[in-house]
Design a protein around this motif. Structure first.
Motif, PDB file in Angstrom:
ATOM      1  N   GLN A 210       0.867  -1.191   0.000  1.00 22.80           N
ATOM      2  CA  GLN A 210       0.000   0.000   0.000  1.00 22.80           C
ATOM      3  C   GLN A 210       0.893   1.226   0.000  1.00 22.80           C
ATOM      4  N   LEU A 212       0.658   5.393  -0.713  1.00 25.81           N
ATOM      5  CA  LEU A 212      -0.218   6.538  -0.993  1.00 25.81           C
ATOM      6  C   LEU A 212       0.580   7.642  -1.683  1.00 25.81           C
ATOM      7  N   THR A 291      -3.675   5.249  -4.745  1.00 24.29           N
ATOM      8  CA  THR A 291      -2.887   4.261  -3.996  1.00 24.29           C
ATOM      9  C   THR A 291      -2.287   3.245  -4.964  1.00 24.29           C
ATOM     10  N   THR A 293      -1.009  -0.438  -5.175  1.00 23.43           N
ATOM     11  CA  THR A 293      -1.208  -1.640  -4.349  1.00 23.43           C
ATOM     12  C   THR A 293      -0.677  -2.878  -5.050  1.00 23.43           C
TER      13      THR A 293
END
Length: 605
Positions: A210, A212, A291, A293
């Protein structure tokens, strides 16, 4: 709670008001951590890399740097001190685990500091207080510390957040100490406080990825570069990743380049894990708030909420008779492309269409933010014309609401009467008045954002340049009623030509002149401010006729009063709704929207 991701990392943001020395302090930290080689030439205020930032001494864009202390890597994120750039602030704080609050030892905490600090306390980030400029002759460290405690209590800080460490620094000499009366030797106490009080980043390196995206950069070779913090998991070059877009779409892509920060440089790395702040290159169309991922486990992080824009201005293609003379980019397509590019990295700006394809309504956080954008475009070679700033209104509870700002003014006692009267005229309400016996008074008001348009230049004149004013968005309130616009009319050129000394000399008593002799003018160009409320069309190109008859005083030297030169901000504040500012790389001109005098409606008729 998630486990500690990396005990050898610290991620910290610096909060400070404009001009309290945060960029200078980072310089000291970079030097003392051995980032620069002994023979390396380093610019002062290394973090202010943008030309405009260096000129004005303000930080506009949030930036990252990293320093080594013992075996730790400290990531330092610089935040803008001006509330107009608040869009940068919210994103920045999502990357860090603690904040350093830097306050001037004489001025104390000012309202913009309050804005960023409130955001940090809401995120439960532990603070470290640094009182800077301790060497100032008017330094008052003890009172400033009490003011900081008051501010924390005012912002509902919890018990843990009030247990902050306090350091006293002189950023210029690069020293810090724990006692205001004992000079420090270097910045070691500050590094130690960061290590002890800022927790290491949390996250699970073994969990799915993850990351950001909190900031963007671009490079001619690598395209768009996404800067962000890894909250969970790890990433390495060649990994397949998924980008969770803001509109819930998902794009799969590959990591082609990975960088970490080392001083002011970016260094290539092969892999990074939770807790690191990194840059990823080569991901097309990525924007802030998305994001990155794992391909199989797509768990996006909720995007950061950002305060809404409150001020709008119409940017249009330059349509004056002098259009295209000194600009490189003059078409509506180039203007539109440039504004679209600005949107990528500037989340607190919105573009809205207008009736004309040649104009775009740009909505931002404040006058300063928009004037900085205009100045950047002007330096890049754009020619544009902009309207008077207007405020954004909303419909709520069956009525119109408008943005209201909290205004804090610091002035000498002699000028408080005139300032209170001026703010009152603009529908401002005084909420607090503090006189701490030093000859200066601090006044606090709540004022509609409309009332602040054009107020700064008036305020500087009224206080003879000695006043300090700061404002910050407070809330939306019902419409406050009409606010008087500029009281005086304009002196408008009625024909094209070149301004002469003779004509300017004869017009001086009519009002204040903005141009020099030999300036090229056109019909509809504003050349001065009339002393009366109505506009006046004048011939500023009139020449003196030569005759055989001579009076004894005929050839006396003409004495001209120096013109009042308007910078970009003053010009934007000066104009009325029927006027525009024409901005080109080499000049700033004021003009009427309708240039032909016989087509213009008369003011005051």
């Amino acid at each position: 709670m998630s486990p500690v991701a990396n005990p050898l990392r610290r991620n910290v943001a610096i909060i400070a008001h404009v001009d309290h020395g945060k960029t200078t302090l980072v310089d000291g930290m970079l030097h003392q951590s051995g980032v620069f080689r002994a023979n390396e030439r380093v610019a002062e205020r290394a973090m202010d890399s943008n030309e405009l930032e260096r000129e004005r001494g303000i930080t506009i864009l949030a930036k990252n740097t990293a320093v080594h202390y013992k075996d730790l890597l400290i990531n330092i994120v610089d935040t803008p001190g001006h509330a107009d750039f608040g869009g940068e602030v919210e994103r920045t704080l999502s990357m860090v685990d603690g904040v350093m609050l830097l306050v001037d030892a004489s001025e104390g905490p000012l309202p913009q500091t309050r804005f960023v600090l409130r955001k940090a306390l809401e995120r439960r980030l532990p603070p470290i207080v640094v009182i800077n400029k301790i060497d100032r002759p008017d330094a008052r460290p003890q009172e400033v510390l009490n003011e900081i405690y008051d501010l924390f209590i005012d912002l509902d800080a919890n018990e843990d957040q009030l247990e902050f460490p306090v350091l006293y620094t002189n950023a210029k000499t690069g020293t810090a100490s724990l006692d205001p009366w004992i000079a420090g030797e270097d910045l070691r106490p500050l590094f130690e406080a960061i290590v002890r009080h800022v927790p290491p980043p949390r996250g699970n390196p073994a969990a799915p990825l993850q990351l950001l995206v909190a900031n963007l950069d671009s490079s001619d070779y690598l395209g768009r570069i996404a800067i962000g913090r890894i909250f969970n998991g790890r990433v390495k070059i060649g990994d397949a990743v998924a980008v969770c877009k803001l509109d819930t779409a998902v794009h799969e892509t590959k990591v082609t380049k990975l960088y970490a920060f080392e001083g002011l440089k970016r260094i290539d790395i092969q892999e990074a894990s939770a807790g690191d702040i990194v840059c990823l290159a080569g991901i097309a169309e990525i924007t802030i708030g998305e994001t990155i991922t794992d391909v199989e486990h797509r768990f996006p992080i909720p995007p950061v909420a950002i305060d809404e824009p409150t001020v709008s201005m119409i940017f249009g293609v330059n349509t004056s008779p002098m259009a295209g003379r000194d600009g490189q980019y003059v078409t509506s397509r180039q203007l539109r492309d440039r504004l679209d590019r600005e949107l990528l990295g500037n989340v607190s700006i919105r573009l809205e269409p207008t009736d004309s394809p040649e104009q775009v309504n740009v909505v931002g956080r404040g006058e300063l933010q928009l004037s900085i954008l205009i100045e950047m475009m002007r330096r890049e070679g754009f020619e544009i014309q902009v309207s008077r700033p207007d405020i954004v209104t909303k419909h709520m509870n069956g009525g119109i609401v408008e943005p209201v700002e909290e205004l804090v003014i610091d002035v000498p006692e002699d000028h408080q009467g005139v300032v209170i009267a001026q703010v009152g005229e603009r529908k401002g309400m005084m909420t607090k008045m503090v006189n701490n016996g030093s000859g200066r008074v601090r006044l606090e008001f709540r004022i509609p954002a409309r009332g602040l348009i054009g107020f700064r230049s008036q305020f500087m004149t009224d206080t003879k340049g000695t006043g300090i004013m700061n404002h910050i968005f407070a809330s939306w309130e019902p419409w406050h009623g009409a606010i008087p616009a500029r009281a005086n009319g304009a002196l408008v050129a009625d024909r094209a030509g070149v301004a002469t000394s003779y004509a300017i000399f004869n017009l001086q008593e009519r009002g204040e002149i903005f141009i020099d002799p030999a300036t090229t003018v056109y019909e509809g160009m504003i050349i001065g401010e009339n002393a009366r409320p109505s506009d006046m069309d004048v011939n500023v190109t009139k020449e003196k006729k030569q005759t055989n008859m001579r009076a004894s005083s005929a050839d006396e030297a003409i004495r001209l009063i120096p013109p009042r030169r308007l910078g970009l901000e003053q010009a934007i504040e000066f104009i009325n709704d029927d006027e525009l500012v024409e901005v080109t790389p080499s000049s700033i001109r004021l003009r009427k929207k309708i240039m032909a005098s016989n087509l213009r409606p008369r003011r005051g008729d």
